[in-house]
Design an enzyme around this catalytic site. Structure first.
Site, short mmCIF file in Angstrom:
data_model
loop_
_atom_site.label_atom_id
_atom_site.label_comp_id
_atom_site.label_asym_id
_atom_site.label_seq_id
_atom_site.Cartn_x
_atom_site.Cartn_y
_atom_site.Cartn_z
N GLU A 44 -10.65 77.66 61.12
CA GLU A 44 -10.26 78.97 60.54
C GLU A 44 -10.55 80.11 61.63
OE1 GLU A 44 -11.48 79.57 56.60
OE2 GLU A 44 -9.58 79.46 55.74
N HIS A 59 -14.04 51.29 64.47
CA HIS A 59 -13.12 50.08 64.07
C HIS A 59 -11.75 50.75 63.74
CE1 HIS A 59 -16.50 47.19 63.74
NE2 HIS A 59 -17.01 48.48 63.67
N LYS A 88 0.49 81.23 50.61
CA LYS A 88 0.27 81.55 49.37
C LYS A 88 1.30 82.82 49.13
CE LYS A 88 -4.70 81.62 49.92
NZ LYS A 88 -5.81 82.30 50.11
O1 PA5 Z 1 -13.60 81.07 55.29
C1 PA5 Z 1 -12.89 81.55 54.37
O2 PA5 Z 1 -13.10 82.90 54.22
C2 PA5 Z 1 -12.49 80.64 53.39
O3 PA5 Z 1 -12.22 79.34 53.68
C3 PA5 Z 1 -12.93 81.04 52.00
O4 PA5 Z 1 -14.01 80.59 52.16
C4 PA5 Z 1 -12.04 80.23 50.86
O5 PA5 Z 1 -10.70 80.36 51.01
C5 PA5 Z 1 -12.40 80.59 49.51
O6 PA5 Z 1 -12.41 81.91 49.46
P1 PA5 Z 1 -13.32 82.49 48.17
O7 PA5 Z 1 -14.68 82.50 48.32
O8 PA5 Z 1 -12.87 83.90 48.26
O9 PA5 Z 1 -12.87 81.93 46.93
#
Ligand code: PA5
Length: 412
Positions: A272, A293, A404
């Site tokens: 990310e 394996h 989304k």
């Molecule tokens: O790194 C990030 O920002 C995302 O992976 C969030 O942690 C994830 O989408 C969950 O978001 P939230 O804590 O707002 O529910």
């Protein structure tokens, strides 16, 4: 203690990249000031005594805790609990911890409903944005379950979210749930050492002060050293230079399945943070010896665009002695599982090198709270530096909004 080992960076490479690295680290600290709340690990945790008090109460009152979260709000604590207690942690701890909200599997939800029937259960909901669909839906259905089962729900809900934003904040203020903050200047995947990660860890009985002590010792060690001596910067630079040699896949190799979720945490952190330009390493993981394996074949003889980063644990708490057996099942020398695992690690590195697979190693003394605190911190700092070397913002994730938006249209 954590050590980063590579036989890749020599004096020449360090000298050549000195200015580039310095500029990138300066840029990180200057341009992203509002996202660096995690860099000093103590700063977001000044309320630690309150966390310990409330988690002690939870431990006394309940025999099952649902931890409802996804992504960065979920993976860190799950990674830590698995690493220390093993995947069978629920046989060892009380209260039991069940993670929910990290998928849309109806089968899983139904299983959880059945399993918690006999338990006195509460829920910790963790979401920085307070709007994430999986977390919100699970929060709602388990809240309804509490109401039906116990006739009330408010006292059984603990919320970890941001101070001002999101549905969860609004619901918390309206309903009066006990709540803790995720600081505004700490993004989800960098939040493992804040209330988001530490509260589930504390409920499981882990010593969260030790986790923070480990992270803080590494922070103090690196904060004023030259970049050549900073293990996080060295690792980030290795990744960048390997990418320039067309190594565009990194595999995190762990030799114990209790690191499976740590590996997922690492994948999320780097994926990310860095996956937002056409120049990015694809982060992945394998669990050895199991995956020797399967994917072992691919790495040994497949495309040469891979490098491996191995987590090497110097000593494990437990070990099993065995007499080794040869291929035709005759008994060989006395050995132990750990000793053999180490030899496999060495053999694997040597074998994979034959296919031009470079190896970097991150070594920790043992798997405990202190060392794991260092490990989490090491990868977070490295990742922020690495993303900056690649010229991308380590702290946003605009790409995850796309599906989304489409979903929003589809569900109308
Ligand atoms: O790194 C990030 O920002 C995302 O992976 C969030 O942690 C994830 O989408 C969950 O978001 P939230 O804590 O707002 O529910």
């Amino acid at each position: 203690m954590l050590t980063f080992i590579d036989d890749y960076l020599d004096e020449e490479l360090l000298r050549k990249n000195k200015e580039f690295v310095k500029e990138s680290v300066d840029k990180l600290l200057k341009d992203y000031e509002g996202f660096l709340g995690w860099v000093d690990p103590i700063k977001p945790n000044l309320n630690i005594e309150e966390v310990l008090k409330v988690t002690e109460e939870i431990k006394k009152e309940y025999d099952c805790v649902l931890v409802c979260a996804i992504g960065g709000s979920f993976l860190g604590s799950k990674a830590m609990i698995d690493a220390i207690y093993g995947e069978l942690y629920n046989f060892k701890i009380s209260p039991k911890i069940i993670f929910i909200g990290n998928s849309l599997s109806s089968g899983y939800v139904e299983e959880v409903f059945k399993i918690i029937k006999g338990y006195n259960t509460c829920m910790v909901v963790i979401s920085k944005s307070g709007t994430t669909i999986e977390t919100s839906l699970n929060f709602k259905i388990f809240k309804d379950y509490f109401l039906k089962e116990y006739g009330n729900y408010k006292d059984r809900i603990y919320v970890v979210t941001s101070e001002h934003k999101g549905y969860l904040r609004k619901a918390t203020d309206e309903e009066g749930y006990k709540s803790f903050l995720i600081p505004e200047d700490v993004g989800g995947r960098y939040s493992v050492l804040t209330n988001a990660g530490l509260i589930p860890m504390a409920i499981s009985g882990l010593d969260i002060k030790e986790v923070l002590r480990g992270a803080n010792d590494l922070y103090n060690k690196i904060k004023d050293v030259k970049y050549e001596e900073n293990p996080c910067v060295r690792y980030a630079l290795c990744r960048y230079l390997l990418y320039r040699e067309d190594k565009n896949i990194e595999i995190l190799c762990c030799y114990d399945s209790k690191f499976e979720y740590f590996s997922k945490w690492y994948v999320q952190l780097f994926g990310e943070s860095e996956g937002k330009s056409k120049n990015a390493i694809f982060p992945s993981y394998l669990t050895y010896t199991q995956d020797l394996h399967s994917m072992g074949q691919y790495i040994q003889e497949g495309p040469q665009n891979i490098f491996e980063t191995t987590i090497d644990v110097v000593s494990y708490e437990s070990d099993v002695d065995v007499n080794l057996i040869s291929k035709d099942y005759t008994e060989l020398n006395e050995c132990s599982f750990n000793k053999l695992n180490k030899l496999v690690m060495k053999a694997t590195n040597l074998a994979h090198e034959e296919n031009e697979v470079k190896n970097l190693t991150v070594q920790i003394d043992r798997v405990d709270e202190y060392n794991m605190g260092q490990l989490f911190y090491f990868f977070m700092f490295s990742c922020a530096v690495s993303a900056t070397l690649f010229g991308v913002n380590p702290f946003n994730q605009p790409g995850v909004e796309k599906y989304k938006d489409i979903l929003e249209e589809l569900v109308r």
